[in-house]
Design a protein around this motif. Structure first.
Motif, PDB file in Angstrom:
ATOM      1  N   GLN A  51      33.291  25.298   1.982  1.00 30.50           N
ATOM      2  CA  GLN A  51      33.508  26.952   1.610  1.00 30.50           C
ATOM      3  C   GLN A  51      32.952  26.939  -0.207  1.00 30.50           C
ATOM      4  O   GLN A  51      33.510  26.389  -0.981  1.00 30.50           O
ATOM      5  CB  GLN A  51      34.822  27.220   1.601  1.00 30.50           C
ATOM      6  N   GLU A  52      31.941  27.651  -0.348  1.00 31.19           N
ATOM      7  CA  GLU A  52      31.427  27.913  -1.607  1.00 31.19           C
ATOM      8  C   GLU A  52      32.380  28.617  -2.780  1.00 31.19           C
ATOM      9  O   GLU A  52      31.750  29.571  -3.488  1.00 31.19           O
ATOM     10  CB  GLU A  52      29.948  28.467  -1.922  1.00 31.19           C
ATOM     11  N   VAL A  63      41.376  25.826 -13.925  1.00 31.69           N
ATOM     12  CA  VAL A  63      41.081  24.368 -13.225  1.00 31.69           C
ATOM     13  C   VAL A  63      39.718  24.007 -13.085  1.00 31.69           C
ATOM     14  O   VAL A  63      39.193  24.882 -12.181  1.00 31.69           O
ATOM     15  CB  VAL A  63      42.040  23.883 -11.929  1.00 31.69           C
ATOM     16  N   PRO A  64      38.911  23.249 -13.561  1.00 37.15           N
ATOM     17  CA  PRO A  64      37.412  22.992 -13.243  1.00 37.15           C
ATOM     18  C   PRO A  64      37.465  22.439 -12.013  1.00 37.15           C
ATOM     19  O   PRO A  64      38.198  21.671 -11.577  1.00 37.15           O
ATOM     20  CB  PRO A  64      37.084  22.075 -14.383  1.00 37.15           C
ATOM     21  N   GLY A  65      36.148  22.139 -11.305  1.00 35.52           N
ATOM     22  CA  GLY A  65      35.860  21.094 -10.114  1.00 35.52           C
ATOM     23  C   GLY A  65      36.153  22.037  -9.031  1.00 35.52           C
ATOM     24  O   GLY A  65      36.357  23.209  -8.915  1.00 35.52           O
ATOM     25  N   GLY A  66      36.360  21.318  -8.213  1.00 40.51           N
ATOM     26  CA  GLY A  66      36.655  21.947  -6.536  1.00 40.51           C
ATOM     27  C   GLY A  66      37.977  21.566  -6.174  1.00 40.51           C
ATOM     28  O   GLY A  66      38.745  21.088  -6.814  1.00 40.51           O
ATOM     29  N   TRP A  67      38.213  21.808  -4.786  1.00 39.58           N
ATOM     30  CA  TRP A  67      39.721  21.551  -4.185  1.00 39.58           C
ATOM     31  C   TRP A  67      39.400  21.145  -2.702  1.00 39.58           C
ATOM     32  O   TRP A  67      38.197  21.293  -2.052  1.00 39.58           O
ATOM     33  CB  TRP A  67      40.365  22.931  -4.019  1.00 39.58           C
ATOM     34  N   LEU A  68      40.411  20.417  -2.390  1.00 43.34           N
ATOM     35  CA  LEU A  68      40.228  20.024  -0.799  1.00 43.34           C
ATOM     36  C   LEU A  68      41.571  20.195  -0.063  1.00 43.34           C
ATOM     37  O   LEU A  68      42.639  20.031  -0.860  1.00 43.34           O
ATOM     38  CB  LEU A  68      40.054  18.378  -0.857  1.00 43.34           C
ATOM     39  N   LEU A 121      36.620  21.983   0.125  1.00 43.85           N
ATOM     40  CA  LEU A 121      36.571  21.237   1.343  1.00 43.85           C
ATOM     41  C   LEU A 121      37.618  21.142   2.071  1.00 43.85           C
ATOM     42  O   LEU A 121      38.749  20.801   1.677  1.00 43.85           O
ATOM     43  CB  LEU A 121      36.156  19.503   0.803  1.00 43.85           C
ATOM     44  N   TRP A 122      37.343  22.024   3.306  1.00 42.64           N
ATOM     45  CA  TRP A 122      38.362  22.191   4.323  1.00 42.64           C
ATOM     46  C   TRP A 122      38.331  21.062   5.082  1.00 42.64           C
ATOM     47  O   TRP A 122      37.257  20.849   5.906  1.00 42.64           O
ATOM     48  CB  TRP A 122      37.977  23.611   4.992  1.00 42.64           C
ATOM     49  N   ILE A 148      30.653  12.415   6.350  1.00 44.10           N
ATOM     50  CA  ILE A 148      29.695  13.054   7.016  1.00 44.10           C
ATOM     51  C   ILE A 148      29.212  14.243   6.581  1.00 44.10           C
ATOM     52  O   ILE A 148      28.004  14.639   6.251  1.00 44.10           O
ATOM     53  CB  ILE A 148      29.680  13.033   8.632  1.00 44.10           C
ATOM     54  N   ALA A 149      30.175  15.128   6.290  1.00 39.15           N
ATOM     55  CA  ALA A 149      29.915  16.337   5.690  1.00 39.15           C
ATOM     56  C   ALA A 149      29.307  16.186   4.231  1.00 39.15           C
ATOM     57  O   ALA A 149      28.494  16.829   3.845  1.00 39.15           O
ATOM     58  CB  ALA A 149      31.259  17.221   5.676  1.00 39.15           C
ATOM     59  N   ILE A 150      29.788  15.344   3.490  1.00 40.47           N
ATOM     60  CA  ILE A 150      29.374  15.096   2.341  1.00 40.47           C
ATOM     61  C   ILE A 150      27.965  14.573   2.017  1.00 40.47           C
ATOM     62  O   ILE A 150      27.127  15.097   1.384  1.00 40.47           O
ATOM     63  CB  ILE A 150      30.332  14.255   1.422  1.00 40.47           C
ATOM     64  N   GLU A 151      27.959  13.688   3.068  1.00 34.81           N
ATOM     65  CA  GLU A 151      26.423  13.261   3.019  1.00 34.81           C
ATOM     66  C   GLU A 151      25.548  14.125   3.400  1.00 34.81           C
ATOM     67  O   GLU A 151      24.265  14.237   2.933  1.00 34.81           O
ATOM     68  CB  GLU A 151      26.297  12.162   4.224  1.00 34.81           C
ATOM     69  N   LYS A 152      26.089  14.996   4.359  1.00 34.81           N
ATOM     70  CA  LYS A 152      24.851  16.387   4.656  1.00 34.81           C
ATOM     71  C   LYS A 152      24.691  17.142   3.316  1.00 34.81           C
ATOM     72  O   LYS A 152      23.465  17.765   3.227  1.00 34.81           O
ATOM     73  CB  LYS A 152      25.329  17.285   5.595  1.00 34.81           C
ATOM     74  N   LEU A 153      25.819  17.421   2.729  1.00 38.31           N
ATOM     75  CA  LEU A 153      25.540  18.037   1.182  1.00 38.31           C
ATOM     76  C   LEU A 153      24.617  17.569   0.374  1.00 38.31           C
ATOM     77  O   LEU A 153      23.822  18.398  -0.387  1.00 38.31           O
ATOM     78  CB  LEU A 153      26.908  18.322   0.654  1.00 38.31           C
TER      79      LEU A 153
END
Lengths: 267, 267, 267, 267, 267, 267
Positions: A51-52, A63-68, A121-122, A148-153
């Protein structure tokens, strides 16, 4: 192991033997990455989506960066007696909350959230059939789906550096009738006097360790046995994860799908 | 049909052609009856289970016989943008409530609740992949899962008489660029000016009919076209249901599972 | 119609006769537009209000124009046995959700949301007395209330163009003891083998069509009869809507209010 | 009173004058007893219903007799800005909870619950139009609705002795610009420095007294003034209640309904 | 008082005598201001905290200044029979909502919200032991906790002017066996025919007055007696509040803490 | 230990030193057993209560004996930034659910539920001040409160045999800057790379073991160090538990209460 006449497992496995483990790729085709993870008759749909945007609290606190984040649920028909949906009872099952928090922590241990960028990343884990070890199968499959999802990104150029630093996997162990066993199925889990969940990286560092005397107690020796079994299981599982992630890079091979067909053929 | 240059469907179907429809039996092995129902890329897990009691209100009001209840949900990874779970939002989606009420009514129309005895037949429909027509695929697959479950109950001697009096199935129709189409996939549904769901028994009596101008209107002629298409679709679907129920009576044939493998191979 | 000795209605109406239909204007004086809609003993408070903002999802997705949303509820004393409030049970009634979604779709079919501008038109329908056909009375009255509210907005100069493109109304039909009937009251509805709700515009285009065999089935002939009756009813109802909207443009005429007094005088 | 140039009320009432108070009988015809209670432009639907059982806690604790419970709600269109429904926000409004608890206590003070027998008397108060004093109008109207319902139960032979021992009514008072006023309408309430609600029996005993400095303070003299006004108002209101209850014993008189028509005619 | 042989109180107090009242400072050390407030065996944890933002509705409506909000709860072990937590029942107790609204109004009557600046003063009152009068003890202790918190804010230079304009306190009174009593403990409260809560400022102006016949009625004379008792109690309580606030300005004196030890020593 | 220059703790403890641990008896006098448990500045109210019935599911499934259930909550003022109450957010905190499930399992491991008889032992843990290790302090204090409550039940003759078979206690350990530490306070916990919670019986058998790399990983050596520290801590804590339970058997000694006074004197 510690017993002259070891416990005879219903499916004839040796005490330190895993069930057949498979990762059926592309199971939920609308997800960025998805696998049907099977540890024997335990089957969990694991899906990874991006989710962007990031959660409100990250924006608020700067907080910088992303979340999982991870969600875990048992489908109503995954158990022998139908299980009511959370929404029917109006609140989420305490056990599910505990498990999804564990899945989230396990995955965050191997994902560099800063490298993920401002996205979430959900991870979704839905149990299709429960036969013991659903939480460890979930972590193991979630790692494959996320990879797999990350490799697609990355292939889409959205990520420059792979934020997943290592593979993570998990397996259950327990003591049944004084015999330490690896990868318990439901009837073993029900009869176990000790219940262990070991979460490790591919280089055999611990990520999370949860041992419970299941409303009884366990000794230091039993703990040592459990850890040994867990490490043994993780080594094998890691290799299966690698194979599954590599296979997902290939154009889909219809033969590989026979695994799935064979599973359902058994029931 | 009513147009010189009919709408060209993305998957090259004729306007009155169904997508490939399959029922993968035994998909949720812990359920009494279960199928993965596919209408093209729309895939719904349909499961039927028996609970040996009736709802509180039936006991309270002294209603004899049994009950049939349905629940419908979209798995979070069934859509291209991840869909939040109901429990995360704290309440069930209005659309899901509407659909599960429809599924319940449709099945109750063909199940003799008195003959079912004092038990509840639970129908669960979880969408694994959404590509249009999830509610009609759910009804169609739920009927197959319920039939399989009921046959098992009869084989176990728990029921003397089959409470399912007829098969029920459903299909969607719609008008896209003035062309009446059968069994719309998502892009067609999105562009349709009329959206119809036809629920019929195997002898082509209506069970439920829902037509909506999708915030526009439709004419009597369009209605007639829709009904014609629906009837045409139901005839074919009914035969596929019969085959699936018959197949479930046989010892599982591994070859039959290739269908499933082939589906996933396409993605 | 299709029967030699047609069903004798309790209130002596012919099968295709509507109950007395009235729209008492200004019933909820703080609403921008409001009517007490009566179809015989079925009475629904219908109110229309404007909120000068749009829902969050429209802002988020950048959808231009306005929105129209409807809420439906049965007051606890509208039924012969007191009905618990939604808030007491902690969640909204599934049937109410289904109905309010239908009301919303029906109204949006005749309101040009872009012409409405960045505001929300709220439709509230609260059943004061339920005697069959509350959903069709709600749609019919909601259209009148909305029309009145929109005319006030135009009089205030807030709207240049009337966003309501047509009138919409609805009526129920059903088959009782093989006789097709228009505008069923509760006892008829309870005994009906087919239950139809027809939503049409003033030029007799369909907006929504919902037919249900009420857990039984119906035939194509019955469908044709229902549509004929529905169309017949809508013609009359449309004219009554027009009169009510016109009356609301006049300074309130105390004599017109005698209608209301007469209604209550009957009870 | 305490000021040379008393506050000029918008509707030209003297400081100790009530608004026109009416009780429109039979407003919700499916309720056992119902009135539309008006204090000027404040209009509340008050309904009383009987349920032939008692709450679970009474059975559990073995409490003899019956119970009386009240629910209060503001309809979404009762205020100038539309008010969200409780169910939309997921929980009941704190103010509504406070008010419905007050209504319940007030009515229980004059109903002999043992004489009611093992049944629940439900009081529902829904505000149709809010212009100040909705809680006092609710108590006052609820007493009339309950009295009518109880008389019907007695006429049906279900009760031998009237469990309502006295009439109860309520009125608001307040201090606006140093002038003590009776029966405040919204604009007065908004500007009041003291806000009082007096609940009394027909023989002028106190049932409940709630005074609030509205986030300021008030003096003993102001308290005395308020109580004097309240007592004065209750005397008049009690007589109007008696008349309404007596009128409900008569066959409905269409002329009496003109009151209602006149009210709506004013808007 | 009004009786020859006055009611003999279990703890030998005279009718107009308060229980021992103490404020143990620093009870919740992470709060900006906190006291354990004791009225005899009624003990309430009162805490005051500052949040450097205002509620959404203030921003939305553009209201200047700050806000003060109160929450009240009974800890599950505060009553002789364990009380379920609100979250277990899924919604807050109606009585608690009523009480926390009263606490909020009482404190806002003596706090100048504009002078507070754009921040929220949170008041939390959790009952540790309930023996009658928890709401009045809460108001009284909340005022002390808030005063301490505000003095800390001033010492930190965050506030220039003290926004608390006066002290506010509260006490209960009631009539038991015809004897008017001050500061009722649980057994007296249970037997009281009238129950009064008086909230006053230090200069004996009324802030809030709530009297209830507890589902019976009371007379004007009883009202006068109650007010007299309340005023008498508030005078004493105000002085104890002043002492507690002054003590909190001193470096903590270990001797002062003996009070707390003595209380627990009694149990 | 494994480092030449070990980490210097803020409070000057050695790495294997516990904070001062106390159990203030009788803290919630209406509970059957209660202690304020302090591990340094972490303070938790632990209360044990008996309810003379068992949960519905036990009755339904015919499970004999009793039940033990635990609830954990952080009071809003227990943290430096005020924490919203669960009921305000509408659902319980995931972390709290995880912790209360752990407390329940830990206590059930040492309580013979059959010997408890058909009753429920409720354990409530409310954090008054949080400074690290609230879950381990909760388990430790809950055991003391439960032991006191059970001894009271035995003294009342309600239990013949003590159902608590052993004492259970818990302590946290962690690795901060490569130094293994026992009993971490908040700042240490925040900086720890490994976080361990060890739950053991008085004879040093494991009840539950939870280790987490806190979104990083840990090694087998670190695990060994943690277990050694945990065992060391539990030995000391067990003795303090025994002393506290013994003290509760004595008539309350006012001197013993000085401990409490001293704690608050430090703040």
């Amino acid at each position: 192991m510690n017993d002259a006449t070891p416990y005879q497992r219903e499916d004839n496995r040796t005490p330190d033997q895993l069930r057949p483990i498979t990762f059926q790729q592309g199971f939920a085709p609308h997800a960025l990455g998805s696998v049907l993870t099977s540890f024997g008759n335990t089957r969990v749909i694991c899906a990874a989506n991006i989710q962007e945007r990031v959660p409100g609290w990250m924006k608020y606190q700067g907080v910088p960066g992303g979340w999982l984040t991870a969600e875990y649920s048992m489908l109503p028909y995954s158990t022998l007696d139908r299980k009511d949906r959370d929404i029917s009872r109006g609140k989420q099952d305490g056990r599910s909350i505990e498990i999804q928090r564990l899945i989230g922590r396990a995955l965050r241990a191997v994902v560099d959230l800063k490298a993920l960028g401002p996205r979430t990343l959900w991870i979704d884990c839905d149990v299709l059939q429960a036969d013991g070890g659903t939480r460890t199968a979930s972590i193991t499959g979630a790692c494959v789906a996320a990879a797999i999802a990350i490799e697609k990104l990355m292939a889409e150029g959205k990520l420059k550096k792979n934020p997943m630093t290592k593979l993570v996997s998990a397996v259950s162990c327990g003591v049944v009738k004084d015999t330490p066993l690896l990868d318990l199925m439901y009837v073993e889990d029900r009869d176990a006097s000790v219940d262990f969940n070991v979460v490790m990286t591919e280089d055999l560092e611990f990520v999370e360790l949860q041992g419970s005397g299941e409303e009884a107690t366990f000794s230091g020796t039993q703990l040592t046995d459990m850890l040994e079994l867990g490490k043994h299981g993780v080594k094998t599982i890691t290799q299966l994860q690698r194979d599954a992630i590599a296979a997902a890079r290939q154009p889909t091979d219809p033969d590989a799908l026979d695994d799935l067909a064979k599973h359902f053929g058994k029931n």
